[in-house]
Design an enzyme around this catalytic site. Structure first.
Site, PDB file in Angstrom:
ATOM      1  N   MET A  26       0.839  -1.204   0.000  1.00  0.00           N
ATOM      2  CA  MET A  26       0.000   0.000   0.000  1.00  0.00           C
ATOM      3  C   MET A  26       0.871   1.251   0.000  1.00  0.00           C
ATOM      4  SD  MET A  26      -3.392  -0.943   2.120  1.00  0.00           S
ATOM      5  CE  MET A  26      -2.728  -0.665   3.750  1.00  0.00           C
ATOM      6  N   GLY A  27       2.172   1.100  -0.294  1.00  0.00           N
ATOM      7  CA  GLY A  27       3.043   2.266  -0.398  1.00  0.00           C
ATOM      8  C   GLY A  27       3.528   2.783   0.947  1.00  0.00           C
ATOM      9  N   HIS A  30       8.986   1.211   3.493  1.00  0.00           N
ATOM     10  CA  HIS A  30      10.078   1.172   4.473  1.00  0.00           C
ATOM     11  C   HIS A  30      10.906  -0.078   4.185  1.00  0.00           C
ATOM     12  CE1 HIS A  30       7.587  -1.849   6.345  1.00  0.00           C
ATOM     13  NE2 HIS A  30       6.606  -0.979   6.505  1.00  0.00           N
ATOM     14  N   HIS A  33       9.149  -3.492   3.440  1.00  0.00           N
ATOM     15  CA  HIS A  33       8.714  -3.688   2.047  1.00  0.00           C
ATOM     16  C   HIS A  33       9.910  -3.984   1.141  1.00  0.00           C
ATOM     17  CE1 HIS A  33       5.562  -0.648   3.488  1.00  0.00           C
ATOM     18  NE2 HIS A  33       4.814  -1.663   3.098  1.00  0.00           N
ATOM     19  N   GLN A  57     -10.364  -2.900   1.827  1.00  0.00           N
ATOM     20  CA  GLN A  57      -9.910  -3.576   3.046  1.00  0.00           C
ATOM     21  C   GLN A  57      -9.926  -2.662   4.272  1.00  0.00           C
ATOM     22  OE1 GLN A  57      -5.947  -4.450   1.262  1.00  0.00           O
ATOM     23  NE2 GLN A  57      -5.111  -3.936   3.263  1.00  0.00           N
ATOM     24  N   LYS A 145       5.048 -10.193   9.337  1.00  0.00           N
ATOM     25  CA  LYS A 145       4.456  -9.241  10.277  1.00  0.00           C
ATOM     26  C   LYS A 145       2.929  -9.329  10.249  1.00  0.00           C
ATOM     27  CE  LYS A 145       3.796  -4.523  11.338  1.00  0.00           C
ATOM     28  NZ  LYS A 145       2.539  -4.301  10.601  1.00  0.00           N
ATOM     29  N   MET A 180       8.758  -2.521  11.685  1.00  0.00           N
ATOM     30  CA  MET A 180       8.522  -1.408  10.765  1.00  0.00           C
ATOM     31  C   MET A 180       7.091  -1.470  10.228  1.00  0.00           C
ATOM     32  SD  MET A 180      11.998  -0.983   8.622  1.00  0.00           S
ATOM     33  CE  MET A 180      13.528  -0.645   9.490  1.00  0.00           C
ATOM     34  N   SER A 182       4.142   1.281   7.971  1.00  0.00           N
ATOM     35  CA  SER A 182       3.811   2.616   7.451  1.00  0.00           C
ATOM     36  C   SER A 182       3.071   3.419   8.517  1.00  0.00           C
ATOM     37  CB  SER A 182       2.945   2.497   6.203  1.00  0.00           C
ATOM     38  OG  SER A 182       3.549   1.627   5.271  1.00  0.00           O
ATOM     39  N   ARG A 183       2.274   2.739   9.342  1.00  0.00           N
ATOM     40  CA  ARG A 183       1.466   3.438  10.353  1.00  0.00           C
ATOM     41  C   ARG A 183       2.302   3.923  11.540  1.00  0.00           C
ATOM     42  NH1 ARG A 183      -2.764  -0.523   8.618  1.00  0.00           N
ATOM     43  NH2 ARG A 183      -4.540   0.701   7.850  1.00  0.00           N
TER      44      ARG A 183
HETATM   45  P1  AMP Z   1       1.404  -2.955   3.460  1.00  0.00           P
HETATM   46  O1  AMP Z   1       1.957  -1.881   2.593  1.00  0.00           O
HETATM   47  O2  AMP Z   1       1.298  -2.592   4.904  1.00  0.00           O
HETATM   48  O3  AMP Z   1       0.160  -3.576   2.892  1.00  0.00           O
HETATM   49  O4  AMP Z   1       2.494  -4.124   3.425  1.00  0.00           O
HETATM   50  C1  AMP Z   1       2.896  -4.705   2.205  1.00  0.00           C
HETATM   51  C2  AMP Z   1       3.668  -5.966   2.491  1.00  0.00           C
HETATM   52  O5  AMP Z   1       4.819  -5.658   3.271  1.00  0.00           O
HETATM   53  C3  AMP Z   1       2.867  -6.993   3.303  1.00  0.00           C
HETATM   54  O6  AMP Z   1       3.160  -8.299   2.827  1.00  0.00           O
HETATM   55  C4  AMP Z   1       3.390  -6.793   4.690  1.00  0.00           C
HETATM   56  O7  AMP Z   1       3.270  -7.940   5.514  1.00  0.00           O
HETATM   57  C5  AMP Z   1       4.842  -6.490   4.411  1.00  0.00           C
HETATM   58  N1  AMP Z   1       5.459  -5.805   5.547  1.00  0.00           N
HETATM   59  C6  AMP Z   1       4.963  -4.726   6.218  1.00  0.00           C
HETATM   60  N2  AMP Z   1       5.772  -4.407   7.244  1.00  0.00           N
HETATM   61  C7  AMP Z   1       6.788  -5.308   7.239  1.00  0.00           C
HETATM   62  C8  AMP Z   1       7.946  -5.512   8.056  1.00  0.00           C
HETATM   63  N3  AMP Z   1       8.208  -4.730   9.098  1.00  0.00           N
HETATM   64  N4  AMP Z   1       8.772  -6.533   7.738  1.00  0.00           N
HETATM   65  C9  AMP Z   1       8.506  -7.352   6.684  1.00  0.00           C
HETATM   66  N5  AMP Z   1       7.433  -7.209   5.869  1.00  0.00           N
HETATM   67  C10 AMP Z   1       6.590  -6.202   6.146  1.00  0.00           C
END
Ligand code: AMP
Length: 280
Positions: A26-27, A30, A33, A57, A145, A180, A182-183
């Site tokens: 979702m951008g 960090h 990702h 979602q 995570k 880590m 985004s929030r």
């Molecule tokens: P999101 O942008 O939050 O939807 O996350 C995108 C992908 O990155 C998802 O598969 C998350 O599980 C993964 N992700 C988010 N935070 C972490 C982290 N700290 N370490 C490893 N993968 C992560």
């Protein structure tokens, strides 16, 4: 690196690649990702990332409108990391007018995040079905995570016979142990300092497990005691669940182990973290 928007552009870019590792995001990227992108590139030869804040979602009272976004920074980071193609679709590229098809994984979505965020996994499964169908990746990479998400995606791919492999990759943490996310950008400096309490609660349950504790209630209370000592932390749940079925456990079978997870509100954000209690 190619940046594409429509389904057709993405299909054309994908057709020029052979083995592809996909990283849906979702951008507001960090290193968590980027660790997935690095791994996808290394293991598959080519990496495709998607950046899409999926409205389906988010619940009506959740942070869809304020979810952090920084497209230019994200694209620069992906380029540096060696990503080959980035798909940044609009809402209508993913959900064309008249879109009426939804994917719902039952059972394992009843507890944990599913119980606290009704409709969340229906949104996740549906968007990933579209993304998987359009990208046609060889493998798709997800962070441990979001442990329940990994279980749900693997189940969906297995049940529907989707021709790809789902890979879970370790959680990347800040130096103090905070996972880590985004929030994390929502945390003010005091909250950020206190947020390490999630990692400390997981340390406590790992220690209890290593010391021989197998009662679900006592393992949960090992986490809860640490969280209760932090006034800024408002736990939504702590869980000791079967690693595959995600059923809450009264007793953990030492030969199987468990998933220890928690969701905690700390100021504005609701933070998630987990550890696997390995078989012993
Ligand atoms: P999101 O942008 O939050 O939807 O996350 C995108 C992908 O990155 C998802 O598969 C998350 O599980 C993964 N992700 C988010 N935070 C972490 C982290 N700290 N370490 C490893 N993968 C992560």
């Amino acid at each position: 690196m190619r940046v594409v928007t429509t389904r057709e552009e993405l299909r054309a870019a994908r057709a020029e690649l052979d083995v592809v590792g996909l990283v849906p995001t979702m951008g507001y990227l960090h290193d968590g990702h980027l660790s997935l992108v690095r791994r996808a590139k290394k293991e598959c030869g080519a990496a495709i990332a998607t950046i899409f804040v999926n409205p389906l979602q988010f619940g009506p009272k959740e942070d869809l409108g304020s979810y952090p976004r920084d497209r230019e920074r994200d694209l620069a980071l992906l380029e540096e990391t060696g990503c080959d193609v980035v798909w940044t679709p609009s809402d209508t590229d993913v959900y064309p007018p008249g879109f009426d098809t939804y994917v719902d994984v039952e059972g394992i979505t009843d507890g944990l995040e599913g119980a606290h965020r009704p409709g969340h996994f229906r949104g996740v499964s549906t968007v990933l079905s579209v993304i998987f169908n359009v990208v046609q990746p060889t493998r798709a990479y997800f962070g441990q995570k979001d442990a329940q998400q990994v279980v749900v995606v693997k189940k969906m791919v297995g049940d529907l016979g989707m021709p790809l492999e789902v890979i879970a990759s370790p959680t990347i943490r800040e130096p103090d142990g905070l996972a880590m996310s985004s929030r994390n950008s929502y945390l003010d400096p005091t909250e950020r300092e206190r947020a390490v309490v999630l990692r400390r609660a997981l340390d406590a349950v790992e220690k209890a497990w290593q010391d021989g504790e197998t009662h679900g209630a006592l393992l949960r209370s090992a986490m809860m005691q640490v969280l209760d000592a932090e006034p800024l932390a408002e736990p939504d749940y702590v869980s000791i669940a079967h690693p595959d079925t995600l059923e809450e456990l009264d007793h953990v079978d030492p030969a199987v182990g468990a998933l220890a997870s928690l969701a905690v509100r700390l100021g504005k954000p609701r933070l998630l973290d987990n550890v696997v209690l390995p078989p012993r």
